[in-house]
Design a protein around this motif. Structure first.
Motif, PDB file in Angstrom:
ATOM      1  N   ARG A   1      35.818  29.260  49.424  1.00 26.48           N
ATOM      2  CA  ARG A   1      36.739  28.976  50.100  1.00 26.48           C
ATOM      3  C   ARG A   1      36.691  29.665  51.892  1.00 26.48           C
ATOM      4  NH1 ARG A   1      41.604  26.866  47.150  1.00 26.48           N
ATOM      5  NH2 ARG A   1      41.423  28.940  46.478  1.00 26.48           N
TER       6      ARG A   1
ATOM      7  N   THR B   1      32.526  23.051  35.991  1.00 31.03           N
ATOM      8  CA  THR B   1      32.812  21.890  36.279  1.00 31.03           C
ATOM      9  C   THR B   1      32.115  21.130  37.099  1.00 31.03           C
ATOM     10  OG1 THR B   1      34.511  21.846  37.347  1.00 31.03           O
ATOM     11  CG2 THR B   1      34.961  20.467  35.129  1.00 31.03           C
TER      12      THR B   1
ATOM     13  N   THR C   1      31.984  27.094  45.689  1.00 26.07           N
ATOM     14  CA  THR C   1      32.881  27.070  44.620  1.00 26.07           C
ATOM     15  C   THR C   1      33.795  25.603  44.632  1.00 26.07           C
ATOM     16  OG1 THR C   1      34.945  27.915  45.951  1.00 26.07           O
ATOM     17  CG2 THR C   1      33.052  30.025  44.249  1.00 26.07           C
TER      18      THR C   1
ATOM     19  N   SER D   1      36.525  34.650  44.791  1.00 28.48           N
ATOM     20  CA  SER D   1      36.864  35.812  44.002  1.00 28.48           C
ATOM     21  C   SER D   1      36.629  36.004  42.345  1.00 28.48           C
ATOM     22  CB  SER D   1      38.522  34.039  44.043  1.00 28.48           C
ATOM     23  OG  SER D   1      38.198  33.476  43.138  1.00 28.48           O
TER      24      SER D   1
HETATM   25  C1  FAD Z   1      39.275  22.192  34.803  1.00 27.73           C
HETATM   26  C2  FAD Z   1      39.213  23.635  35.777  1.00 27.73           C
HETATM   27  C3  FAD Z   1      37.567  23.254  36.111  1.00 27.73           C
HETATM   28  C4  FAD Z   1      36.992  24.376  37.507  1.00 27.73           C
HETATM   29  N1  FAD Z   1      35.986  23.872  37.697  1.00 27.73           N
HETATM   30  C5  FAD Z   1      35.107  24.832  38.512  1.00 27.73           C
HETATM   31  C6  FAD Z   1      33.794  25.281  39.595  1.00 27.73           C
HETATM   32  O1  FAD Z   1      32.947  23.892  38.392  1.00 27.73           O
HETATM   33  N2  FAD Z   1      33.109  25.890  39.583  1.00 27.73           N
HETATM   34  C7  FAD Z   1      34.661  26.441  40.487  1.00 27.73           C
HETATM   35  O2  FAD Z   1      33.468  27.644  41.394  1.00 27.73           O
HETATM   36  N3  FAD Z   1      35.761  26.686  41.027  1.00 27.73           N
HETATM   37  C8  FAD Z   1      35.951  26.079  39.098  1.00 27.73           C
HETATM   38  N4  FAD Z   1      37.514  25.710  39.610  1.00 27.73           N
HETATM   39  C9  FAD Z   1      38.086  26.645  40.204  1.00 27.73           C
HETATM   40  C10 FAD Z   1      38.204  27.933  39.924  1.00 27.73           C
HETATM   41  O3  FAD Z   1      39.273  27.905  39.002  1.00 27.73           O
HETATM   42  C11 FAD Z   1      38.471  28.149  41.549  1.00 27.73           C
HETATM   43  O4  FAD Z   1      39.678  28.087  41.927  1.00 27.73           O
HETATM   44  C12 FAD Z   1      37.890  28.750  42.390  1.00 27.73           C
HETATM   45  O5  FAD Z   1      36.253  29.005  42.006  1.00 27.73           O
HETATM   46  C13 FAD Z   1      38.182  29.336  43.124  1.00 27.73           C
HETATM   47  O6  FAD Z   1      37.579  29.451  44.727  1.00 27.73           O
HETATM   48  P1  FAD Z   1      37.550  30.875  45.553  1.00 27.73           P
HETATM   49  O7  FAD Z   1      36.656  31.636  45.293  1.00 27.73           O
HETATM   50  O8  FAD Z   1      36.525  29.910  47.154  1.00 27.73           O
HETATM   51  O9  FAD Z   1      38.400  30.540  46.435  1.00 27.73           O
HETATM   52  P2  FAD Z   1      39.472  31.372  46.142  1.00 27.73           P
HETATM   53  O10 FAD Z   1      40.216  32.066  45.205  1.00 27.73           O
HETATM   54  O11 FAD Z   1      40.337  31.369  46.962  1.00 27.73           O
HETATM   55  O12 FAD Z   1      39.008  33.338  46.380  1.00 27.73           O
HETATM   56  C14 FAD Z   1      38.193  33.248  48.109  1.00 27.73           C
HETATM   57  C15 FAD Z   1      37.562  35.046  47.658  1.00 27.73           C
HETATM   58  O13 FAD Z   1      37.221  34.871  48.965  1.00 27.73           O
HETATM   59  C16 FAD Z   1      37.722  36.192  49.457  1.00 27.73           C
HETATM   60  N5  FAD Z   1      37.533  36.253  51.121  1.00 27.73           N
HETATM   61  C17 FAD Z   1      38.170  35.951  51.876  1.00 27.73           C
HETATM   62  N6  FAD Z   1      38.361  36.102  52.934  1.00 27.73           N
HETATM   63  C18 FAD Z   1      36.717  37.120  52.896  1.00 27.73           C
HETATM   64  C19 FAD Z   1      36.281  37.803  54.061  1.00 27.73           C
HETATM   65  N7  FAD Z   1      36.324  37.290  55.182  1.00 27.73           N
HETATM   66  N8  FAD Z   1      35.049  37.950  53.484  1.00 27.73           N
HETATM   67  C20 FAD Z   1      34.627  38.005  51.869  1.00 27.73           C
HETATM   68  N9  FAD Z   1      35.374  37.572  51.552  1.00 27.73           N
HETATM   69  C21 FAD Z   1      36.699  36.973  51.169  1.00 27.73           C
HETATM   70  C22 FAD Z   1      38.970  37.091  48.731  1.00 27.73           C
HETATM   71  O14 FAD Z   1      39.156  37.627  48.250  1.00 27.73           O
HETATM   72  C23 FAD Z   1      39.067  35.496  47.133  1.00 27.73           C
HETATM   73  O15 FAD Z   1      38.411  36.683  46.543  1.00 27.73           O
HETATM   74  C24 FAD Z   1      38.476  25.308  38.232  1.00 27.73           C
HETATM   75  C25 FAD Z   1      39.556  25.104  37.799  1.00 27.73           C
HETATM   76  C26 FAD Z   1      39.914  24.132  36.691  1.00 27.73           C
HETATM   77  C27 FAD Z   1      41.294  24.212  36.556  1.00 27.73           C
END
Ligand code: FAD
Length: 234
Positions: free
Chosen positions: A124, A168, A150, A183
């Motif tokens: 994200r 998923t 993600t 994350s």
């Molecule tokens: C039933 C269920 C099923 C799910 N299935 C999946 C699945 O299949 N796959 C999946 O991925 N998720 C799934 N999720 C969602 C999962 O729980 C997380 O919400 C999701 O993976 C988080 O995505 P993210 O790491 O992109 O976002 P965030 O949690 O927002 O993390 C972003 C990360 O980027 C870092 N960051 C921010 N800015 C920068 C920068 N400029 N440079 C470097 N780092 C930076 C932050 O420190 C943070 O660690 C599911 C959730 C549920 C409830």
């Protein structure tokens, strides 16, 4: 209904099988056992629950075992050789409850996510669909990788659904997995934890993804990715 005396019907744990096998299970009135990690004996299976945090060993008493398997834990079999008889079946006529209108396929010259040797996934933190392309694509194309994302990135509309890695989404096990601004949530880890080498880039030194990484870089991805790409080119 099945005309033969099948004991086991299995398929890879994919979008495709997850669509039709529950219906097959309903028609046969048996349970569908999904995401099998290990076949213990002819009706005992280990499968992952709670996003892979718990492995449950289960015994099925159904006359027909219907399974989807976690492909990264099983060797692909060769299409040639082997002793099994291959029987070609005629497809029964469709029930015409639904009809095919059209399909939209995202065509890409990149390797398919499921069997790419290198996967680079963005989170994200990329902030937009444009950034996903502008920041990650040059590196992805330079090293011949597949692009992953993600669920948070997919839900935000930054990346298409079919490249979501995780519980998923698609389960991958490449030689190299790069998690960029990811994350490290359980559900994401589930989809990439069998990768041979994991590289994580995150600006938060406490990010969970570092616990699963062989190499970690605490940096802003918007600086690090172009820099890595430049160094690889040189
Ligand atoms: C039933 C269920 C099923 C799910 N299935 C999946 C699945 O299949 N796959 C999946 O991925 N998720 C799934 N999720 C969602 C999962 O729980 C997380 O919400 C999701 O993976 C988080 O995505 P993210 O790491 O992109 O976002 P965030 O949690 O927002 O993390 C972003 C990360 O980027 C870092 N960051 C921010 N800015 C920068 C920068 N400029 N440079 C470097 N780092 C930076 C932050 O420190 C943070 O660690 C599911 C959730 C549920 C409830």
């Amino acid at each position: 209904m099945l005309s033969n005396n099948y004991q086991v019907i299995l398929a890879a744990h994919s979008w495709f099988s997850r669509n039709f096998l529950p219906r097959v299970a309903a028609v046969l009135n048996v349970s569908l056992i999904t995401d099998v990690l290990k076949i213990e004996s002819n009706n005992v299976y280990t499968r992952a629950i709670y996003a892979g945090n718990v492995h449950a060993k289960i015994q099925s008493k159904d006359p027909i075992q219907l399974l989807t398997i976690h492909t990264s834990l099983f060797e692909a079999c060769s299409r040639d050789g082997g002793d099994a008889e291959i029987i070609t079946k005629d497809t029964p006529p469709a029930m015409n409850l639904t009809s095919w209108k059209s399909e939209k396929i995202n065509k890409s010259d990149r390797p398919a996510l499921i069997d790419a040797k290198i996967v680079i996934s963005g989170g994200r933190s990329l902030g937009s669909e444009e950034n996903f392309d502008k920041v990650l694509s040059p590196l992805v194309d330079e090293v011949g990788a597949a692009l992953g994302a993600t669920r948070a990135a997919v839900d935000a509309g930054y990346a298409p659904n079919e490249i979501q890695v995780g519980q998923t989404g698609v389960v991958v096990a490449p030689e190299l997995y790069m998690a960029v601004g990811v994350s490290g949530a359980n559900q994401h880890i589930y989809g990439m934890k069998d990768s041979r080498v994991v590289v994580a880039i995150n600006n938060d030194p406490d990010a969970t993804i570092f616990q699963f990484a062989d190499y970690g870089l605490v940096a802003d991805l918007f600086d690090a990715i172009p820099e890595i790409n430049k160094l690889i080119k040189e």
